[in-house]
Write an enzyme that holds these catalytic residues in place. Sequence first.
Site, PDB file in Angstrom:
ATOM      1  N   ARG A 108       1.009  -1.290   0.089  1.00 26.42           N
ATOM      2  CA  ARG A 108       0.090  -0.158   0.137  1.00 26.42           C
ATOM      3  C   ARG A 108       0.772   1.464   0.054  1.00 26.42           C
ATOM      4  O   ARG A 108       0.599   2.133   0.394  1.00 26.42           O
ATOM      5  CB  ARG A 108      -0.890   0.022   1.096  1.00 26.42           C
ATOM      6  CG  ARG A 108      -1.890  -1.087   1.166  1.00 26.42           C
ATOM      7  CD  ARG A 108      -2.896  -1.050   0.155  1.00 26.42           C
ATOM      8  NE  ARG A 108      -4.032  -1.823   0.439  1.00 26.42           N
ATOM      9  CZ  ARG A 108      -4.008  -3.268  -0.112  1.00 26.42           C
ATOM     10  NH1 ARG A 108      -2.801  -3.723  -0.613  1.00 26.42           N
ATOM     11  NH2 ARG A 108      -5.206  -3.898   0.478  1.00 26.42           N
ATOM     12  N   SER A 126     -10.559  -0.616   3.529  1.00 28.03           N
ATOM     13  CA  SER A 126      -9.562  -0.625   4.883  1.00 28.03           C
ATOM     14  C   SER A 126      -9.369   0.774   5.112  1.00 28.03           C
ATOM     15  O   SER A 126      -8.766   1.255   4.641  1.00 28.03           O
ATOM     16  CB  SER A 126      -8.691  -1.530   4.594  1.00 28.03           C
ATOM     17  OG  SER A 126      -8.718  -2.749   4.131  1.00 28.03           O
ATOM     18  N   GLU A 180      -4.291   3.833   6.281  1.00 23.88           N
ATOM     19  CA  GLU A 180      -4.278   3.646   4.728  1.00 23.88           C
ATOM     20  C   GLU A 180      -5.093   4.632   4.043  1.00 23.88           C
ATOM     21  O   GLU A 180      -4.514   4.977   2.917  1.00 23.88           O
ATOM     22  CB  GLU A 180      -4.856   2.324   4.312  1.00 23.88           C
ATOM     23  CG  GLU A 180      -4.724   1.596   3.002  1.00 23.88           C
ATOM     24  CD  GLU A 180      -5.845   1.193   2.293  1.00 23.88           C
ATOM     25  OE1 GLU A 180      -6.472   1.733   1.863  1.00 23.88           O
ATOM     26  OE2 GLU A 180      -5.651  -0.126   2.099  1.00 23.88           O
TER      27      GLU A 180
HETATM   28  P1  FAD Z   1      -8.989   8.788  -5.158  1.00 24.87           P
HETATM   29  O1  FAD Z   1      -9.569   8.173  -3.828  1.00 24.87           O
HETATM   30  O2  FAD Z   1      -9.769   9.687  -5.998  1.00 24.87           O
HETATM   31  O3  FAD Z   1      -7.493   9.295  -4.618  1.00 24.87           O
HETATM   32  C1  FAD Z   1      -6.660   8.379  -3.652  1.00 24.87           C
HETATM   33  C2  FAD Z   1      -5.381   9.242  -3.624  1.00 24.87           C
HETATM   34  O4  FAD Z   1      -4.751   9.191  -4.965  1.00 24.87           O
HETATM   35  C3  FAD Z   1      -5.610  10.768  -3.214  1.00 24.87           C
HETATM   36  O5  FAD Z   1      -4.377  11.084  -2.440  1.00 24.87           O
HETATM   37  C4  FAD Z   1      -5.489  11.337  -4.572  1.00 24.87           C
HETATM   38  O6  FAD Z   1      -5.139  12.605  -4.518  1.00 24.87           O
HETATM   39  C5  FAD Z   1      -4.297  10.606  -5.629  1.00 24.87           C
HETATM   40  N1  FAD Z   1      -4.716  10.398  -6.971  1.00 24.87           N
HETATM   41  C6  FAD Z   1      -5.670  10.012  -7.412  1.00 24.87           C
HETATM   42  N2  FAD Z   1      -5.617   9.820  -8.891  1.00 24.87           N
HETATM   43  C7  FAD Z   1      -4.511  10.408  -9.172  1.00 24.87           C
HETATM   44  C8  FAD Z   1      -3.667  10.895 -10.251  1.00 24.87           C
HETATM   45  N3  FAD Z   1      -4.221  10.272 -11.741  1.00 24.87           N
HETATM   46  N4  FAD Z   1      -2.555  11.185 -10.100  1.00 24.87           N
HETATM   47  C9  FAD Z   1      -1.790  11.239  -8.919  1.00 24.87           C
HETATM   48  N5  FAD Z   1      -2.446  11.122  -7.769  1.00 24.87           N
HETATM   49  C10 FAD Z   1      -3.633  10.672  -7.811  1.00 24.87           C
HETATM   50  N6  FAD Z   1      -7.655  -0.692  -2.219  1.00 24.87           N
HETATM   51  C11 FAD Z   1      -6.842  -1.876  -2.097  1.00 24.87           C
HETATM   52  O7  FAD Z   1      -5.689  -1.711  -2.427  1.00 24.87           O
HETATM   53  N7  FAD Z   1      -7.080  -3.110  -2.264  1.00 24.87           N
HETATM   54  C12 FAD Z   1      -8.773  -3.290  -2.060  1.00 24.87           C
HETATM   55  O8  FAD Z   1      -9.069  -4.519  -1.963  1.00 24.87           O
HETATM   56  C13 FAD Z   1      -9.527  -2.174  -1.829  1.00 24.87           C
HETATM   57  N8  FAD Z   1     -10.771  -2.498  -1.684  1.00 24.87           N
HETATM   58  C14 FAD Z   1     -11.958  -1.470  -1.286  1.00 24.87           C
HETATM   59  C15 FAD Z   1     -13.205  -1.617  -1.256  1.00 24.87           C
HETATM   60  C16 FAD Z   1     -14.206  -0.505  -1.115  1.00 24.87           C
HETATM   61  C17 FAD Z   1     -15.290  -0.656  -0.793  1.00 24.87           C
HETATM   62  C18 FAD Z   1     -13.542   0.700  -1.086  1.00 24.87           C
HETATM   63  C19 FAD Z   1     -14.425   2.021  -1.010  1.00 24.87           C
HETATM   64  C20 FAD Z   1     -12.183   1.097  -1.531  1.00 24.87           C
HETATM   65  C21 FAD Z   1     -11.088   0.069  -1.536  1.00 24.87           C
HETATM   66  N9  FAD Z   1      -9.892   0.308  -1.840  1.00 24.87           N
HETATM   67  C22 FAD Z   1      -8.966  -0.775  -1.975  1.00 24.87           C
HETATM   68  C23 FAD Z   1      -9.330   1.641  -1.736  1.00 24.87           C
HETATM   69  C24 FAD Z   1      -9.299   2.211  -3.256  1.00 24.87           C
HETATM   70  O9  FAD Z   1     -10.468   1.589  -3.903  1.00 24.87           O
HETATM   71  C25 FAD Z   1      -8.202   2.478  -3.846  1.00 24.87           C
HETATM   72  O10 FAD Z   1      -7.168   3.000  -3.038  1.00 24.87           O
HETATM   73  C26 FAD Z   1      -8.147   2.959  -5.180  1.00 24.87           C
HETATM   74  O11 FAD Z   1      -7.237   2.847  -6.094  1.00 24.87           O
HETATM   75  C27 FAD Z   1      -8.540   4.558  -5.077  1.00 24.87           C
HETATM   76  O12 FAD Z   1      -8.838   4.756  -6.410  1.00 24.87           O
HETATM   77  P2  FAD Z   1      -9.509   6.468  -6.628  1.00 24.87           P
HETATM   78  O13 FAD Z   1      -9.617   6.757  -8.154  1.00 24.87           O
HETATM   79  O14 FAD Z   1     -10.899   6.325  -5.840  1.00 24.87           O
HETATM   80  O15 FAD Z   1      -8.531   7.203  -5.766  1.00 24.87           O
HETATM   81  N1  EPU Z   2     -10.358 -10.208  10.650  1.00 24.82           N
HETATM   82  C1  EPU Z   2     -11.151 -10.387  11.732  1.00 24.82           C
HETATM   83  N2  EPU Z   2     -12.290  -9.561  12.064  1.00 24.82           N
HETATM   84  C2  EPU Z   2     -12.623  -8.568  11.088  1.00 24.82           C
HETATM   85  C3  EPU Z   2     -12.044  -8.660   9.840  1.00 24.82           C
HETATM   86  C4  EPU Z   2     -11.098  -9.510   9.796  1.00 24.82           C
HETATM   87  O1  EPU Z   2     -10.913 -11.164  12.563  1.00 24.82           O
HETATM   88  O2  EPU Z   2     -13.702  -7.952  11.172  1.00 24.82           O
HETATM   89  C5  EPU Z   2      -9.417 -11.193  10.558  1.00 24.82           C
HETATM   90  C6  EPU Z   2      -9.524 -12.436  10.257  1.00 24.82           C
HETATM   91  O3  EPU Z   2      -8.786 -13.414  10.731  1.00 24.82           O
HETATM   92  C7  EPU Z   2      -9.363 -12.580   8.653  1.00 24.82           C
HETATM   93  C8  EPU Z   2      -8.215 -11.694   8.498  1.00 24.82           C
HETATM   94  O4  EPU Z   2      -8.537 -10.782   9.356  1.00 24.82           O
HETATM   95  O5  EPU Z   2      -9.093 -13.948   8.230  1.00 24.82           O
HETATM   96  C9  EPU Z   2      -8.148 -11.138   7.203  1.00 24.82           C
HETATM   97  O6  EPU Z   2      -9.318 -10.489   6.797  1.00 24.82           O
HETATM   98  P1  EPU Z   2      -9.765 -10.298   5.140  1.00 24.82           P
HETATM   99  O7  EPU Z   2      -9.600 -11.398   4.344  1.00 24.82           O
HETATM  100  O8  EPU Z   2     -11.030  -9.640   5.370  1.00 24.82           O
HETATM  101  O9  EPU Z   2      -8.703  -9.221   4.592  1.00 24.82           O
HETATM  102  P2  EPU Z   2      -8.071  -7.818   5.420  1.00 24.82           P
HETATM  103  O10 EPU Z   2      -6.665  -8.093   6.167  1.00 24.82           O
HETATM  104  O11 EPU Z   2      -9.075  -7.242   6.363  1.00 24.82           O
HETATM  105  C10 EPU Z   2      -6.959  -7.060   3.160  1.00 24.82           C
HETATM  106  C11 EPU Z   2      -6.941  -5.628   2.524  1.00 24.82           C
HETATM  107  C12 EPU Z   2      -8.085  -5.633   1.683  1.00 24.82           C
HETATM  108  C13 EPU Z   2      -8.227  -6.592   0.478  1.00 24.82           C
HETATM  109  C14 EPU Z   2      -8.507  -7.920   1.232  1.00 24.82           C
HETATM  110  C15 EPU Z   2      -8.148  -8.984   0.331  1.00 24.82           C
HETATM  111  C16 EPU Z   2      -5.442  -4.372   3.665  1.00 24.82           C
HETATM  112  C17 EPU Z   2      -5.306  -2.925   4.640  1.00 24.82           C
HETATM  113  N3  EPU Z   2      -6.721  -4.851   3.402  1.00 24.82           N
HETATM  114  O12 EPU Z   2      -7.951  -6.997   4.045  1.00 24.82           O
HETATM  115  O13 EPU Z   2      -7.821  -4.550   1.054  1.00 24.82           O
HETATM  116  O14 EPU Z   2      -9.308  -6.647  -0.053  1.00 24.82           O
HETATM  117  O15 EPU Z   2      -7.160  -8.140   2.158  1.00 24.82           O
HETATM  118  O16 EPU Z   2      -7.040  -9.546   0.048  1.00 24.82           O
HETATM  119  O17 EPU Z   2      -4.507  -4.872   3.398  1.00 24.82           O
HETATM  120  C18 EPU Z   2      -8.094  -1.834   1.071  1.00 24.82           C
HETATM  121  O18 EPU Z   2      -7.278  -1.955   1.113  1.00 24.82           O
HETATM  122  O19 EPU Z   2      -9.223  -1.084   1.145  1.00 24.82           O
HETATM  123  C19 EPU Z   2      -8.953  -3.447   1.090  1.00 24.82           C
HETATM  124  C20 EPU Z   2     -10.036  -3.378   1.206  1.00 24.82           C
END
Ligand code: FAD
Ligand code: EPU
Length: 338
Positions: free
Chosen positions: A164, A238, A334
Amino acid sequence: MDIQRDVSLKGLNTFGIDAKASYFGEFHSVAELQNLISNPDFKSLEKLILGGGSNLLFTRDFEGIVLRNRILGKEILEQNEDFAYVRAGAGEIWHEFVLFCIENGFGGLENLSLIPGTVGAAPMQNIGAYGVEIKDSFAYLEAVNINDGKIQTFDKDACHFGYRESVFKKELKGQFIITCVVFRLSKKPAFNTSYGAIKTTLDEMGIKELGIKAISDAVCHIRRSKLPNPAEIGNAGSFFKNPEIPEIQYNILKEKFTEIPCYKTSPGMVKVPAGWLNEQCGWKGKVVGQTGVHKNQALVLVNYGNATGAEVKKLSEDIRHSVKEKFGIELETEVNII
Ligand code: FAD
Ligand code: EPU
C-alpha cells in the site's frame, strides 16, 4: 477547462462526506492539464487530484482546486505469444479496465477485480487484494509534474512500490499527476488462488475449469459478500493497513492472546490482520453517532449518512489508541486524510 466555484464533493467521495472545493475542474487530456498548470490564475492554489474518491477522507473544505482526472482510453500497445502491453488512461474506471483485459485473454489483474476507483490512482498505493498487487503486472506510467507541467516516465523501480505504498505517497507526494499506466500482462497466465477463499468460492460456484474470468467472478463474489457497497453505505475500504511486526514481538503477544492470527511476510517479520485487532478491542459493529465500524469487517469505518470527516477521523484515533493500549501495536492509516 471549465472551472467552477464552491463545489460540493459529497457525491465525489465514497465516504459521502459533505466537503466543499473552492475551485473544481475536470481534465480530459494531458494538454488540458498542462494548460491549467501554466495558468497564472491557478499557480498559487493548493491542488488535489481526484479519481473515484474511494481512498479519501475529507476532514475540511478544500480551499484550493480539486482536479478530477477524466483522461480515458484503453489500447493494446504490442503483444507476442506470451505477453501483451496494455495502456490505460488514468481516468478509466479500474474494474472496467480489468474486465477489458480479461475479455482479451490477458491475465494478471483478475484478482484485483472490483476494487473501486480509477487506473491512475491504482499505482499510488500499489493496490492489492487476494494475493496480488498491481506491481506484479506493472510496466511503467506517465505523470505530469505539478510544478512545471513536464511529462515524466516512471518504470517499476522508480515507483518504489511496497505494501500500500509508492514513491507518490512518500517522497513525491503531491508532486505528480499520473496520466496513464502501462501494464505487462500474461497471455499464458499463472493463476493465483493462494488466498484460500478463492478456491472455496470456485467450488461453491461449481466452476470446474480454472481461468482468469472464473477467478475474477470468484473475487467479485467474495468482495460483494464481505465489503459494504459505498453506493449503500459510505466507506473507503480498509481504513488502516495490516501492521507488520517482528516475529519476536508476535510470539510474546501469542502467549497472552493465543488466538492472534498472523502470516509471514519476510524473514523475522509477520503481518497481523488489523481487522482482528480492532474486533478484539470491541469495535466491530459499533455505532458512534453517524459513524461506526462495519458489522462484518472491523477494518472498515463507515458513514451512516451525515457523519463529518472529523467524526470519522476521531473514531479512527480512538480505535488506534485502544489497539496500541491492548496490543502495543501502532496502526497506520491507509486512507488519505485531507
Ligand atoms: P482517489 O480516492 O480519488 O484518490 C486517492 C489518492 O490518490 C489521493 O491522494 C489522490 O489525490 C491521489 N490520486 C488519485 N488519482 C491520481 C492521479 N491520477 N495522479 C496522482 N494522484 C492521484 N484498495 C486496495 O488496494 N485493495 C482493495 O481491496 C480495496 N478495496 C476497497 C473496497 C472498497 C469498498 C473501497 C471503497 C475502497 C477499496 N480500496 C481498496 C481503496 C481504493 O479503492 C483504492 O485505493 C483506489 O485505487 C482509489 O482510487 P480512486 O480513483 O478512488 O482514488
Ligand atoms: N478479521 C477479523 N475480524 C474482522 C475482519 C478481519 O478477525 O472483522 C481477520 C480474520 O482473521 C481474517 C483476516 O482478518 O481472516 C483477514 O481478513 P480479510 O480477508 O477480510 O482481509 P483484510 O486483511 O481485512 C486485506 C486488504 C483488503 C483486501 C483484502 C483481500 C489491507 C489493509 N486490506 O483486508 O484491501 O481486499 O485483504 O485481499 O491490506 C483496502 O485496501 O481497502 C482493502 C479492502
